[in-house]
Design a protein around this motif. Structure first.
Motif, PDB file in Angstrom:
ATOM      1  N   SER A 260       0.806  -1.205   0.003  1.00 22.08           N
ATOM      2  CA  SER A 260       0.138  -0.096  -0.062  1.00 22.08           C
ATOM      3  C   SER A 260       0.795   1.274   0.035  1.00 22.08           C
ATOM      4  CB  SER A 260      -0.916  -0.096   1.388  1.00 22.08           C
ATOM      5  OG  SER A 260      -0.275   0.262   2.393  1.00 22.08           O
ATOM      6  N   TYR A 261       2.038   1.378   0.728  1.00 23.60           N
ATOM      7  CA  TYR A 261       2.886   2.291   0.681  1.00 23.60           C
ATOM      8  C   TYR A 261       3.535   2.634  -0.639  1.00 23.60           C
ATOM      9  CZ  TYR A 261       7.193   4.866   1.579  1.00 23.60           C
ATOM     10  OH  TYR A 261       8.207   5.769   1.335  1.00 23.60           O
ATOM     11  N   LEU A 262       3.951   1.401  -1.230  1.00 29.08           N
ATOM     12  CA  LEU A 262       4.721   1.514  -2.447  1.00 29.08           C
ATOM     13  C   LEU A 262       3.514   2.105  -3.622  1.00 29.08           C
ATOM     14  CD1 LEU A 262       6.623  -1.728  -2.657  1.00 29.08           C
ATOM     15  CD2 LEU A 262       7.570   0.405  -2.348  1.00 29.08           C
ATOM     16  N   ALA A 263       2.569   1.489  -3.528  1.00 25.81           N
ATOM     17  CA  ALA A 263       1.421   2.062  -4.607  1.00 25.81           C
ATOM     18  C   ALA A 263       1.122   3.505  -4.288  1.00 25.81           C
ATOM     19  CB  ALA A 263       0.187   1.276  -4.038  1.00 25.81           C
ATOM     20  N   GLN A 264       1.071   3.980  -3.067  1.00 27.66           N
ATOM     21  CA  GLN A 264       0.958   5.380  -3.163  1.00 27.66           C
ATOM     22  C   GLN A 264       2.341   6.222  -3.489  1.00 27.66           C
ATOM     23  OE1 GLN A 264      -0.605   6.891   0.826  1.00 27.66           O
ATOM     24  NE2 GLN A 264      -1.471   4.792   0.968  1.00 27.66           N
ATOM     25  N   ALA A 265       3.364   5.647  -3.261  1.00 29.01           N
ATOM     26  CA  ALA A 265       4.556   6.257  -3.737  1.00 29.01           C
ATOM     27  C   ALA A 265       4.719   6.466  -5.322  1.00 29.01           C
ATOM     28  CB  ALA A 265       5.754   5.595  -3.205  1.00 29.01           C
ATOM     29  N   VAL A 266       4.189   5.546  -5.941  1.00 31.06           N
ATOM     30  CA  VAL A 266       4.343   5.455  -7.341  1.00 31.06           C
ATOM     31  C   VAL A 266       3.095   6.151  -8.235  1.00 31.06           C
ATOM     32  CG1 VAL A 266       6.090   3.830  -7.868  1.00 31.06           C
ATOM     33  CG2 VAL A 266       3.454   3.226  -7.944  1.00 31.06           C
ATOM     34  N   ALA A 267       2.082   6.582  -7.471  1.00 34.55           N
ATOM     35  CA  ALA A 267       0.769   6.716  -7.867  1.00 34.55           C
ATOM     36  C   ALA A 267       0.880   8.178  -8.764  1.00 34.55           C
ATOM     37  CB  ALA A 267      -0.269   6.838  -6.766  1.00 34.55           C
ATOM     38  N   LYS A 268       1.713   9.172  -8.633  1.00 27.93           N
ATOM     39  CA  LYS A 268       1.673  10.207  -9.023  1.00 27.93           C
ATOM     40  C   LYS A 268       2.383  10.237 -10.136  1.00 27.93           C
ATOM     41  CE  LYS A 268       2.883  15.222  -8.653  1.00 27.93           C
ATOM     42  NZ  LYS A 268       3.449  16.369  -7.664  1.00 27.93           N
ATOM     43  N   ASP A 269       3.741   9.776 -10.325  1.00 29.09           N
ATOM     44  CA  ASP A 269       4.559  10.023 -11.412  1.00 29.09           C
ATOM     45  C   ASP A 269       4.873   8.613 -12.065  1.00 29.09           C
ATOM     46  OD1 ASP A 269       5.142  12.727 -11.228  1.00 29.09           O
ATOM     47  OD2 ASP A 269       6.186  12.373  -9.459  1.00 29.09           O
ATOM     48  N   GLY A 270       4.482   7.390 -11.554  1.00 34.11           N
ATOM     49  CA  GLY A 270       4.982   6.184 -11.786  1.00 34.11           C
ATOM     50  C   GLY A 270       6.206   5.735 -11.433  1.00 34.11           C
ATOM     51  N   HIS A 271       6.883   6.471 -10.763  1.00 36.21           N
ATOM     52  CA  HIS A 271       8.159   6.016 -10.418  1.00 36.21           C
ATOM     53  C   HIS A 271       8.704   6.399  -8.996  1.00 36.21           C
ATOM     54  CE1 HIS A 271      10.111  10.073 -10.692  1.00 36.21           C
ATOM     55  NE2 HIS A 271       9.384  10.346 -11.674  1.00 36.21           N
ATOM     56  N   LEU A 272       9.670   5.785  -8.502  1.00 37.08           N
ATOM     57  CA  LEU A 272      10.210   6.517  -7.196  1.00 37.08           C
ATOM     58  C   LEU A 272      11.125   7.420  -7.462  1.00 37.08           C
ATOM     59  CD1 LEU A 272      10.433   2.842  -5.274  1.00 37.08           C
ATOM     60  CD2 LEU A 272       8.618   4.507  -5.082  1.00 37.08           C
ATOM     61  N   THR A 273      11.599   8.162  -6.412  1.00 39.89           N
ATOM     62  CA  THR A 273      12.734   8.860  -6.671  1.00 39.89           C
ATOM     63  C   THR A 273      13.642   8.725  -5.575  1.00 39.89           C
ATOM     64  OG1 THR A 273      11.569  10.589  -5.178  1.00 39.89           O
ATOM     65  CG2 THR A 273      11.258  11.002  -7.500  1.00 39.89           C
ATOM     66  N   SER A 274      15.029   9.399  -5.857  1.00 44.31           N
ATOM     67  CA  SER A 274      16.133   9.154  -4.989  1.00 44.31           C
ATOM     68  C   SER A 274      17.038  10.453  -5.221  1.00 44.31           C
ATOM     69  CB  SER A 274      16.847   7.999  -5.164  1.00 44.31           C
ATOM     70  OG  SER A 274      17.577   8.084  -6.483  1.00 44.31           O
ATOM     71  N   SER A 275      17.717  10.848  -4.209  1.00 43.69           N
ATOM     72  CA  SER A 275      18.515  11.972  -4.359  1.00 43.69           C
ATOM     73  C   SER A 275      19.921  11.521  -3.901  1.00 43.69           C
ATOM     74  CB  SER A 275      18.285  13.235  -3.663  1.00 43.69           C
ATOM     75  OG  SER A 275      18.170  12.942  -2.234  1.00 43.69           O
ATOM     76  N   LEU A 276      21.045  11.739  -4.702  1.00 44.68           N
ATOM     77  CA  LEU A 276      22.456  11.707  -4.424  1.00 44.68           C
ATOM     78  C   LEU A 276      22.846  13.004  -3.538  1.00 44.68           C
ATOM     79  CD1 LEU A 276      24.066  10.227  -7.518  1.00 44.68           C
ATOM     80  CD2 LEU A 276      23.411   8.810  -5.309  1.00 44.68           C
TER      81      LEU A 276
END
Length: 407
Positions: A260-276
């Motif tokens: 459920s957490y992952l589904a919400q995380a990708v719901a807007k843009d279709g991908h996860l984000t990260s930052s170096l």
């Protein structure tokens, strides 16, 4: 004596991800000038010091998953990396020499090799020794660290659960001081309220607090269901996951909460984000691939369609730069979510993967849905969220799993 590597040592040594989970990116320009010549059986042409066994395991498993028969010398290279006690290091440049205290063995490389060799078959002696070693370094909380003696973490515990399942053992029965791997895994789960509801942390922070980590969550979802890196969507999957607190969660409940957490995380843009460090937020291709696998296995292919389509459209350049482990992650995502790895947004992932190492013995003709459809135990996770970035004269491995507050 407990050994806990420094942050610098982890940055230089952590190999996954696997993923599971990390995401794996093999982006160094090539072997450093002082490196030995790369073995003929190895996949990828970059310095394997920190990810050799990991990327080899993922590459061979991905080939097997889509009906490709790997080259014998590629499999021989992997089995030849094992130490006498059963463990694997990320890379042994001189496998003819016995492992000594200078060889930094780890649970992730060992578990990934187990899962791959179990899937290929005919390597019971190698996998048996490796599983015995993994059991010998299990922590008292029931989980596993990256290196023996360190604190347990979600990703390492998840990839070992996948290894146990791959050899036909029930993870819940592998107990240390009364604690099973699931006891450790669920101790990293966040409640269904507040920030990161339903997610898993990589580890507690210095204050003992848990922060949501997307890659750790993807790894935990698959592990909670007793699967590994290359699972097919479950027969009972299909409904959108909801987060519900229920005291001590069952494996199914913990997996649903994480999904459920992952589904919400990708719901807007279709991908996860990260930052170096020092960089702006950017798409995280490897962790998104891991999330596709987790969503498909727990909730069914339809729930993973949006991030899968995003990967089909956007991942080609990343995979080309990152190498065999990245191609493997995309193959796993396509396989789990009923995509086509031979036509992934117009890219033949299988052909691209095969080209990064020795030519396979056969390329196979079976469709992706026909391989191991009902054999979910023969898979691996990854996970483990790692990526390789250029350093001064050598690639530095940074662990995406250690980042807090993802996605």
């Amino acid at each position: 004596m407990n050994f806990r590597p420094s942050a610098a040592a982890l940055a230089a040594a952590v190999a996954v991800i696997g993923s599971a989970a990390p995401a794996v990116a093999d982006t160094s320009a090539g072997p450093s000038p002082s490196s030995p010549a790369l073995p003929a059986g190895l996949y990828g042409r970059t310095d394997p010091q920190y990810d050799g066994v990991w990327r080899q395991s993922l590459a061979l498993l991905a080939q097997h998953t889509v009906g490709v028969r790997p080259a014998a010398k590629a499999v021989d290279w992997l089995t030849g990396q094992q130490c006498a006690d059963g463990s694997f290091a990320a890379f042994r440049a001189e496998p003819g020499k016995p492992c000594d205290a200078k060889v930094m063995v780890d649970t992730n490389s060992t578990a990934a090799a187990v899962q791959t060799l179990a899937a290929l078959g005919g390597h019971d002696t190698v996998t048996g020794k490796a599983v015995s070693w993994l059991k010998s370094v299990q922590n008292e909380d029931g989980g596993w660290p990256y290196t023996p003696g360190g604190p347990s973490d979600t990703n390492s515990t998840s990839v070992v659960i996948g290894a146990l399942a791959a050899v036909g053992q029930k993870p819940e029965s592998v107990v240390k001081d009364g604690k099973s791997p699931y006891d450790a895994l669920f101790s990293f789960a966040l409640p269904c309220s507040g920030d990161g509801a339903g997610a898993f942390a990589y580890q507690p922070d210095k204050k003992g607090e848990l922060a949501a980590n997307a890659d750790a969550t993807a790894a935990a979802v698959v592990a909670a269901l007793g699967r590994g890196m290359a699972p097919k969507a479950g027969k009972d999957a299909g409904a959108e996951a909801r987060c519900e607190d229920s005291g001590k969660p069952s494996p199914d409940r913990a997996a649903a909460n994480g999904a459920s957490y992952l589904a919400q995380a990708v719901a807007k843009d279709g991908h996860l984000t990260s930052s170096l460090p020092g960089a702006t937020d950017q798409p995280d291709f490897g962790n998104t691939a891991d999330a596709v696998v987790a969503l498909a296995v727990q909730s069914g292919p339809a729930q993973a369609r949006k991030p899968l389509k995003w990967l089909e459209k956007n991942s080609e350049a990343w995979a080309k730069q990152s190498g065999p482990a990245a191609y493997a992650q995309l193959v796993f995502a396509a396989y789990a979510a009923d995509g086509d790895p031979r036509d992934f947004g117009g890219v033949d992932l299988v052909e691209r993967l095969n080209a990064t190492g020795p030519a396979p013995e056969s390329v196979g003709e079976k469709g992706v849905g026909d391989i191991a459809k009902d054999n979910p135990t023969y898979g691996v996770w990854w996970t483990v969220g790692v990526f390789l970035v250029a350093g001064v004269g050598i690639g530095f491995l940074l662990s995406g799993r250690k980042k807090q507050g993802q996605p």
